[in-house]
Design a protein around this motif. Structure first.
Motif, PDB file in Angstrom:
ATOM      1  N   MET A  14       0.836  -1.210   0.000  1.00 22.52           N
ATOM      2  CA  MET A  14       0.000   0.000   0.000  1.00 22.52           C
ATOM      3  C   MET A  14       0.869   1.257   0.000  1.00 22.52           C
ATOM      4  SD  MET A  14      -3.047  -0.824  -0.464  1.00 22.52           S
ATOM      5  CE  MET A  14      -3.698   0.815  -0.283  1.00 22.52           C
ATOM      6  N   ARG A  68       0.812   3.992  -2.998  1.00 23.18           N
ATOM      7  CA  ARG A  68       0.521   5.402  -2.705  1.00 23.18           C
ATOM      8  C   ARG A  68       1.595   6.313  -3.263  1.00 23.18           C
ATOM      9  NH1 ARG A  68      -0.911   3.536   2.651  1.00 23.18           N
ATOM     10  NH2 ARG A  68      -3.163   3.321   2.704  1.00 23.18           N
ATOM     11  N   ALA A 123      -2.824   4.306  -5.403  1.00 23.84           N
ATOM     12  CA  ALA A 123      -3.788   3.953  -4.343  1.00 23.84           C
ATOM     13  C   ALA A 123      -4.378   5.198  -3.728  1.00 23.84           C
ATOM     14  CB  ALA A 123      -3.097   3.120  -3.265  1.00 23.84           C
TER      15      ALA A 123
END
Length: 75
Positions: free
Chosen positions: A66, A70, A75
């Motif tokens: 994640m 990002r 994301a």
């Protein structure tokens, strides 16, 4: 080995039909290909049949993935 030995990388060219893909090396040295499909489901490929990472590795993998997504605006 500590879970900090876990590495996650994002492919420069995504596997066709996926949203994102890359490689992961778990703390036990097992390597696999990860991918996110168009519905956001996470999958692993190219790992030994029946392989399941430890709970701590699975959690760390998802957190690092994640963070990587990002930083790349995915994301």
């Amino acid at each position: 080995p500590p879970a900090s030995d876990l590495t996650v990388e994002v492919d420069a060219l995504t596997i066709p039909g996926t949203y994102a893909s890359g490689d992961v090396t778990f703390s036990d040295g097992t390597k696999a290909k990860w991918y996110l499909d168009q519905q956001g489901r996470l999958g692993l490929g190219n790992a030994p049949e029946g392989y399941r990472p430890s709970q701590s590795d699975a959690a760390l993998f998802q957190a690092r993935l994640m963070d990587l997504l990002r930083t790349r605006g995915l994301a």
